[in-house]
Design a protein around this motif. Structure first.
Motif, PDB file in Angstrom:
ATOM      1  N   GLY A 180       2.496   8.129  -1.120  1.00  0.00           N
ATOM      2  CA  GLY A 180       3.328   7.317  -2.017  1.00  0.00           C
ATOM      3  C   GLY A 180       4.234   8.124  -2.923  1.00  0.00           C
ATOM      4  O   GLY A 180       5.068   7.549  -3.635  1.00  0.00           O
ATOM      5  N   LYS A 233       8.160   1.574   2.320  1.00  0.00           N
ATOM      6  CA  LYS A 233       7.975   0.438   1.405  1.00  0.00           C
ATOM      7  C   LYS A 233       6.585  -0.118   1.667  1.00  0.00           C
ATOM      8  O   LYS A 233       6.260  -0.449   2.801  1.00  0.00           O
ATOM      9  N   PRO A 234       5.746  -0.245   0.620  1.00  0.00           N
ATOM     10  CA  PRO A 234       4.378  -0.726   0.843  1.00  0.00           C
ATOM     11  C   PRO A 234       4.378  -2.143   1.430  1.00  0.00           C
ATOM     12  O   PRO A 234       5.254  -2.938   1.053  1.00  0.00           O
ATOM     13  N   PRO A 235       3.414  -2.471   2.273  1.00  0.00           N
ATOM     14  CA  PRO A 235       2.380  -1.585   2.802  1.00  0.00           C
ATOM     15  C   PRO A 235       2.974  -0.556   3.775  1.00  0.00           C
ATOM     16  O   PRO A 235       3.945  -0.858   4.461  1.00  0.00           O
ATOM     17  N   HIS A 236       2.348   0.598   3.821  1.00  0.00           N
ATOM     18  CA  HIS A 236       2.965   1.698   4.589  1.00  0.00           C
ATOM     19  C   HIS A 236       2.988   1.454   6.084  1.00  0.00           C
ATOM     20  O   HIS A 236       3.879   1.912   6.772  1.00  0.00           O
ATOM     21  N   GLN A 237       2.001   0.669   6.579  1.00  0.00           N
ATOM     22  CA  GLN A 237       1.925   0.418   8.028  1.00  0.00           C
ATOM     23  C   GLN A 237       2.150   1.714   8.799  1.00  0.00           C
ATOM     24  O   GLN A 237       1.500   2.716   8.521  1.00  0.00           O
ATOM     25  N   SER A 254       2.301   9.601  -8.094  1.00  0.00           N
ATOM     26  CA  SER A 254       1.846   8.478  -7.279  1.00  0.00           C
ATOM     27  C   SER A 254       0.510   8.022  -7.825  1.00  0.00           C
ATOM     28  O   SER A 254      -0.307   8.845  -8.243  1.00  0.00           O
ATOM     29  N   ASN A 293      -1.898   7.270  -6.264  1.00  0.00           N
ATOM     30  CA  ASN A 293      -2.971   7.820  -5.433  1.00  0.00           C
ATOM     31  C   ASN A 293      -3.395   9.229  -5.861  1.00  0.00           C
ATOM     32  O   ASN A 293      -4.350   9.777  -5.303  1.00  0.00           O
ATOM     33  N   SER A 302      -6.124  -1.980   4.904  1.00  0.00           N
ATOM     34  CA  SER A 302      -5.311  -1.463   3.801  1.00  0.00           C
ATOM     35  C   SER A 302      -4.004  -0.844   4.296  1.00  0.00           C
ATOM     36  O   SER A 302      -3.047  -0.706   3.534  1.00  0.00           O
ATOM     37  N   THR A 303      -3.973  -0.488   5.573  1.00  0.00           N
ATOM     38  CA  THR A 303      -2.745   0.054   6.146  1.00  0.00           C
ATOM     39  C   THR A 303      -1.676  -1.037   6.280  1.00  0.00           C
ATOM     40  O   THR A 303      -0.485  -0.757   6.288  1.00  0.00           O
ATOM     41  N   VAL A 339      -1.705  -4.064   1.065  1.00  0.00           N
ATOM     42  CA  VAL A 339      -2.102  -3.204  -0.059  1.00  0.00           C
ATOM     43  C   VAL A 339      -3.291  -3.776  -0.828  1.00  0.00           C
ATOM     44  O   VAL A 339      -3.981  -3.053  -1.538  1.00  0.00           O
ATOM     45  N   ARG A 387      -4.007   6.999   3.886  1.00  0.00           N
ATOM     46  CA  ARG A 387      -3.812   6.085   5.010  1.00  0.00           C
ATOM     47  C   ARG A 387      -5.117   6.022   5.815  1.00  0.00           C
ATOM     48  O   ARG A 387      -5.691   7.059   6.149  1.00  0.00           O
TER      49      ARG A 387
END
Lengths: 745, 151
Positions: free
Chosen positions: A233, A260-264, A295, A297, A473-474, A477, A512
């Protein structure tokens, strides 16, 4: 439901096949480079497979699943060839591009053979019937008088035969027979299914001519290496590329926007160094100076996070399966056994790091990639570049290992993004350090188990709770629960216990998270089968006998299935007779009970059903006076239903023991302030020939049941069987992975 | 100018002398049978022969290649398959196959030195070659088989 049509006269196939080719199927050919998608012609049904027979006798079969070492690129065409009665030496395999018209192409979940076995048989058999009809007409005889041998239709009465190549043009003019008129072979007639055939690509692999993603090229391509944000992030505040540009061979630098979240599967973002060759790009990267912003995270420390997970695991969670009333049983005040288990993040570390070549031109993208999921390549690139999904053509190379990592095509999207900026094809090469630090990690997990023990030593109640950042979560979010993953060894305990509850607690993701070979089955099987062995120890019982009693009498275990799982529930009910059988096989083959455990020598057992396959493993360990562990033997019994390629199945389960040994003995990803601490095989260790199991004996149960998974199910039982063996050898109970965290002496 | 041989053919190179042989072979000369795995001699996927010895091409710079003779997987079997390659086919060693050319190059160099190896010697010689698919047991068996054929 398969719908087979005769495509021989369809215009769009003419480019690839010579006139007169008999083309049967529901399939599109892999499109040539930069084909105009609109010329592919109308698609009138959901395609499944594709088969072409040329007048020279060459049989072309399209493989629409990716080959990452599990053998599906060989196995599925073998099924077509068998029912067609083709000469395997005349078969050419074309690898499909990504296209939703092929149906599902994500080569994961150990389901290529399971999901496509019946369709492949049907199309091969249909081809055979049509070739017979063509020959019978030519000879003026009844079809019933004709038979086939590999590559030929034979009329025994008149000792005549015609090759499939000779018949191709005539067969191409025939209507496709109804499904009822197509007779499949019976099992005894199979020539290839169930026999030991080598991988189609074997000669190319041993001579170095196989094309992996790392070997893909496009004319005029440049090489790119990307400095990703160290913490998920983070974005670039500023960067200085002066020194990087001085490196010989470096052409320029470019930035890639953060996701752009979610990161996928979007690119992580970062700074790309573009160069004449991979080495120069790597060197240029080392000379970059980048300031990253903050970030959320950055707060992530895996050591502290472990405490959070373990504390969550001691509190009530979401109930995912309930039988009887565990609380009432626990309240009776009998003997209670409880234990917590912990497993760290893991990286996939396939031998081929992520790599891809892509070219953007005029709103379209052409990519070559070692991907498990070419349709995800289309979707991801379409999303990131704002092009139409149909305008992304993804060719699939061989994969130098996948293990789930290569279902996520972020690196392919990186190549496409850079190519758009540069106006030329770009090859993105991830270093090993990139691979390990920026993986979609196997989740860290904490499990808590509690049992009430009855007078006979058997549990009367069994509570199990699992807590881990979910793969969801991938994609979301806010995902905290692993709802979709509970079938991976958690809501389907096959034990005969009157009171049972399975729960799942919430957890946040800060890196991730993604699928890794066998996925949540790894930690779930570890916890369940370590705990089963602990109960056997507590009851002072033999582990195998105790396990068989836990599994209980042969029966179908009643489970809750979703509407989508109804078909699967019917074809693949959870059958404890099959689970018992694999336990009994490995007990017998390993000489269980005949060798005393202790003094550094021990045996352990675990049995786990995953991907619809029943597997039991006995692991033998030797621990020397310095605490060094050797694994002289593993015995694994497998019931995966009908088997297409038995030797390859044995190879998969031998390999699964090594894969299991890596995670049980050595591998661990840790995170400090959001940054992954490991970076290469020096600190993310895998077993080598000397530390891997020395010998793994695989016993494949002969079965007429529908085919089940093979690539993954060998992994989950290994770790618990191994730790149970360590307990037998040393008296020490291991409750966290990997073994290297524990001093045995 | 750096002069050397690849697969018995004379070659010259005048680029960055620090470039590892691996990237010369792959990106410049097009011998892609030699694989990139780790870049720091920990996995063996890039193993080639330099004057007959197994080396990790990711860690041999082009200046160190000067005056030497390099053999890659593409040059190991000019006339049919090498016995080690044959053994790999018969035992059906590979799964994904990515590491196998490096494994084969390591095994060939090893068997040139040791014609009748035991398990322990094989494990020692092959300990630098990782296989994530875990085909070690078959690699060991294939080396034994090739040793017999070579004897």
């Amino acid at each position: 439901m398969i719908n087979i049509q005769n495509f021989s006269r369809r215009k769009f196939l003419k480019r690839a096949f010579a006139a007169g080719t008999f083309v049967l199927g529901a399939r599109l050919l892999p499109e040539p480079l930069w084909a105009d998608a609109s010329s592919a012609g109308p698609v009138v049904f959901q395609p499944d497979i594709f088969l072409g027979i040329a007048s020279d006798g060459t049989i072309t079969i399209v493989a629409h699943r990716s080959e990452m070492g599990c053998g599906s690129r060989t196995a599925l065409p073998l099924v077509v060839a068998d029912e067609l009665d083709a000469d395997w030496s005349k078969v050419k395999i074309d690898q499909a591009i990504g296209d939703p018209r092929y149906g599902e192409q994500d080569t994961d979940g150990s389901h290529s053979v399971r999901s496509f076995f019946d369709q492949m048989r049907q199309i091969g058999a249909t081809g055979r019937v049509m070739l017979i009809t063509a020959a019978a007409r030519q000879w003026g005889v009844s079809e019933k008088e004709c038979s086939t041998e590999p590559g030929f239709v034979v009329h025994k009465a008149s000792a005549r035969k015609l090759s499939y190549g000779e018949l191709a043009a005539a067969a191409a003019t025939l209507p496709v027979p109804r499904k009822e008129d197509v007779l499949l072979k019976n099992r005894s007639q199979w020539r290839y299914i169930g026999k030991d055939n080598a991988l189609f690509d074997l000669p190319d692999i041993v001579t170095g001519h196989a094309t992996f993603g790392m070997d893909a090229k496009m004319p005029g391509m440049v090489y790119a290496s990307i400095e990703h944000p160290p913490v998920l992030g983070q974005k670039i505040k500023s960067y200085d590329d002066k020194e990087a540009l001085k490196v010989r061979g470096v052409k320029q630098t470019l930035t890639i926007n953060a996701f752009k979240p979610p990161h996928q599967f979007q690119p992580l973002g970062g700074v790309a160094v573009i160069a004449d060759n991979t080495w120069a790009a790597f060197q240029g990267r080392k000379a970059l100076k980048i300031d990253w912003d903050a970030s959320p995270n950055s707060v992530y420390n895996s050591g502290q996070f472990r405490k959070t997970l373990e504390s969550t695991a001691r509190q009530p969670g979401k109930v995912v399966r309930n039988v009887g009333d565990v609380d009432a049983e626990f309240a009776k005040g009998g003997k209670i056994v409880e234990a917590g288990y912990y497993t760290p993040h893991l990286a996939h570390a396939s031998m081929e790091p992520p790599v891809a070549v892509a070219e953007y031109r005029d709103g379209k993208v052409l990519a070559w990639a070692p991907t498990q999921n070419p349709q995800a390549v289309q979707e991801t690139i379409a999303g990131v570049l704002g092009v139409k999904k149909e305008d992304v053509t993804c060719h699939v190379t061989l994969l130098g290992g996948g293990f789930g990592r290569k279902s996520k095509p972020d690196q392919v999207a990186e190549a496409a993004v850079l190519s758009k900026q540069l106006g030329k094809p770009v090859k993105v090469v991830w270093s090993r350090e990139d691979d390990i630090q920026f993986d979609f990690f196997h989740s860290v997990a904490a499990m808590y188990l509690k049992a009430a023990i009855g007078p006979n030593g058997k549990p009367t109640a069994w509570l199990q709770r699992t807590v881990y950042p979910p793969i969801g979560s991938t994609f979301d979010v806010n995902a905290k629960y692993a709802d979709d993953e509970m079938g991976l060894g958690w809501n389907n305990l096959p034990f005969d216990i009157p009171n049972h509850r399975a729960e799942n607690g919430p957890a946040d993701a800060h890196v991730r998270i993604g699928w890794l070979r066998s996925v949540a089955n790894i930690y779930h099987a570890f916890a369940i089968h370590s705990f089963a062995d602990e109960l056997a120890n507590a009851a002072n019982r033999d582990s195998v006998q105790y396990l068989l009693e836990l599994i209980g009498p042969p029966r179908i275990v009643p489970l809750q299935y979703t509407p989508e799982e109804q078909d699967e529930a019917k074809r693949y009910p959870l059958d404890t007779a099959r689970l018992r059988h694999v336990v009994e096989i490995v007990a017998e083959k390993s000489g269980w009970g005949k060798h005393p455990s202790g003094n550094g020598h021990g045996f352990g057992i675990a049995a786990h059903r995953s991907f619809l396959t029943y597997v039991a493993s006995v692991v033998e360990v030797e621990v020397d006076g310095k605490g060094q562990v050797q694994i002289p033997n593993v015995w694994t019994a497998v019931d995966a239903g009908t088997i297409v390629a038995p030797d390859n199945v044995r190879n998969q389960f031998e390999g699964a023991a090594s894969f299991g040994a890596s995670l049980a003995l050595l591998s661990e990803i840790t995170v400090t302030n959001g940054v992954v601490n490991q970076s290469n095989f020096s600190d993310y260790e895998l077993v080598r020939m000397g530390s891997a199991p020395k010998h793994t004996s695989v016993y494949v149960v002969e079965s007429d049941a529908p085919p089940a998974g093979v690539g993954e199910p060998g992994v989950p039982p290994f770790a618990p069987a191994f730790y149970n063996a360590i307990r037998a050898a040393t008296g020490k109970r291991i409750r966290e992975m990997p073994l290297s965290k524990t001093k045995l002496l | 100018m750096i002069r050397f041989k690849v697969n018995r053919t004379e070659r010259t190179y005048d680029g960055d002398p620090e470039m590892p042989l691996l990237w010369y072979l792959r990106d410049i000369a097009g011998f892609t049978g030699t694989k990139f795995g780790c870049g720091i001699s920990l996995c063996g996927a890039c193993t080639v022969h330099q004057n007959g010895d197994a080396v990790r091409s990711c860690s041999v710079s082009m200046k160190e290649v000067n005056g030497t003779s390099i053999t890659t997987i593409e040059g190991i079997s000019a006339n049919g398959l090498h016995p080690v390659q044959k053994a790999w086919m018969e035992i059906k060693v590979p799964q994904c196959g990515y590491c196998q050319t490096g494994q084969i190059m390591q095994a060939i160099a090893f068997l040139n030195q040791n014609h009748n190896p035991n398990d322990q010697e094989i494990e020692q010689a092959m300990s630098g070659n990782l296989c994530r698919c875990g085909t070690y047991q078959r690699i060991r068996a294939a080396i034994h088989q090739a040793a017999k054929e070579l004897a």
